[in-house]
Design an enzyme around this catalytic site. Structure first.
Site, mmCIF file in Angstrom:
data_model
loop_
_atom_site.group_PDB
_atom_site.id
_atom_site.type_symbol
_atom_site.label_atom_id
_atom_site.label_comp_id
_atom_site.label_asym_id
_atom_site.label_seq_id
_atom_site.Cartn_x
_atom_site.Cartn_y
_atom_site.Cartn_z
ATOM 1 C CE LYS A 286 -0.979 11.248 0.751
ATOM 2 N NZ LYS A 286 -2.446 11.016 0.693
ATOM 3 C CB THR B 165 -3.410 0.077 0.765
ATOM 4 O OG1 THR B 165 -3.341 -0.236 -0.633
ATOM 5 C CG2 THR B 165 -2.406 -0.777 1.540
ATOM 6 N N GLY C 282 -8.245 3.633 0.228
ATOM 7 C CA GLY C 282 -8.715 4.700 1.099
ATOM 8 C C GLY C 282 -7.697 5.193 2.107
ATOM 9 C CB THR C 283 -4.066 4.599 2.682
ATOM 10 O OG1 THR C 283 -3.715 4.756 1.302
ATOM 11 C CG2 THR C 283 -4.085 3.133 3.025
ATOM 12 N N GLY C 284 -5.315 7.383 1.728
ATOM 13 C CA GLY C 284 -5.158 8.835 1.658
ATOM 14 C C GLY C 284 -6.313 9.571 2.301
ATOM 15 C CB CYS C 285 -9.987 9.061 2.093
ATOM 16 S SG CYS C 285 -10.194 9.079 0.315
#
Length: 276
Positions: free
Chosen positions: A180, A212, A214-217
């Site tokens: 990412k 933004t 928690g975008t990865g989770c």
């Protein structure tokens, strides 16, 4: 363990975010919003809000293993997702449990190391355990650039370096990498999906938002939800990216810091109201 045919069941092994923006809470909402069933094994409790992580309470590894075992032996899973694993004993216990209880079930591993506000969520001495035990189990890993730098030892400042890092991760025995690129400077966000067959490039305009958290989770769980429904990896990634972008745009604007996404963006309130 699993019955034939994809049914959308996702077992998520990760930490809890008391603010509801990341971790298990974001995972559950993402899987549910994309039509799946989310089950969980919680690895740690965090006292957390949009301003940061204020405390971490690890869960005993025996209880983590018990959560995994009882869910898989009864409900089963069509995909797995790991997030915050905190330390080496937790990584070892989770990997042993998943290998024993869910062989062949695709795993989306998000190598969570640092929270959005900068708090470390993985002990420094656990990085080698993560590389040695977790990465080989994964169908796909979803590192951001700082995480990829730690895993590979490479500096990543442009797309060419992203490609080198993705290739280095594949060389470590990883089956697929979604690298990412949101940390790169510039108005565009570039993500690279690398497999032994080549690299697929995704590019979009960067969304300027402080909401933004928690975008990865959310992205990793959305990918797992797609795999759990039988989508091929590239399609699952494309759908998950589209969902995360829509959820950022639908963010409710909560908190004073990094706010949560609008995970319910797929829900039609008018349709729900009509049911009443």
């Amino acid at each position: 363990m699993s019955t034939p045919g994809p049914r959308g069941r996702v077992l998520i092994v990760a930490g809890s975010d008391s603010g509801g923006g990341a971790g298990i809470q974001a995972d559950i909402k993402a899987v549910t919003a994309l039509g799946g069933h989310a089950a969980t094994a919680i690895t740690a409790l965090t006292a957390q809000n949009t301003l940061g992580v204020h405390g971490v309470l690890p869960i005993p590894v025996a209880f983590i293993r018990q959560q995994i075992a009882v869910v898989l032996r009864d409900i089963g899973a069509d995909a797995l997702k790991t997030g915050m694993l905190h330390d080496s004993p937790t990584i070892a216990a989770v990997c042993e449990a998943l290998a024993a209880e869910a062989p062949g079930v695709p795993l989306v591993a998000d190598p969570v190391m640092v929270a959005k506000g900068g708090h470390a969520l993985l002990q420094p001495d656990a990085v080698e355990a993560l590389k040695r035990l977790l990465l080989p189990l994964a169908a796909v890993i979803t590192p951001n650039l700082p995480e990829a730098e730690v895993l590979t030892g490479l500096e990543i400042r442009d797309e060419a370096a992203m490609r080198r890092a993705a290739e280095a991760l594949l060389a470590m025995g990883v089956r697929a990498v979604l690298l990412k690129g949101g940390h790169l400077e510039g108005p565009r966000v570039i993500d690279l999906l690398a497999t032994p067959d080549g690299i697929t490039r995704f590019e979009d305009a960067k969304l300027e938002s402080r909401h933004t958290h928690g975008t990865g989770c959310t992205l990793a769980s959305a990918i797992a939800a797609g795999l759990a429904r039988g989508l091929p990896l590239q399609r699952a990634v494309a759908r998950a990216r589209a969902y995360v972008r829509a959820a950022i745009l639908a963010a409710p604007g909560l908190g004073q810091g990094h706010g949560p996404l609008g995970h319910g963006v797929t829900v039609d309130p008018a349709r729900i109201e009509a049911l009443g």
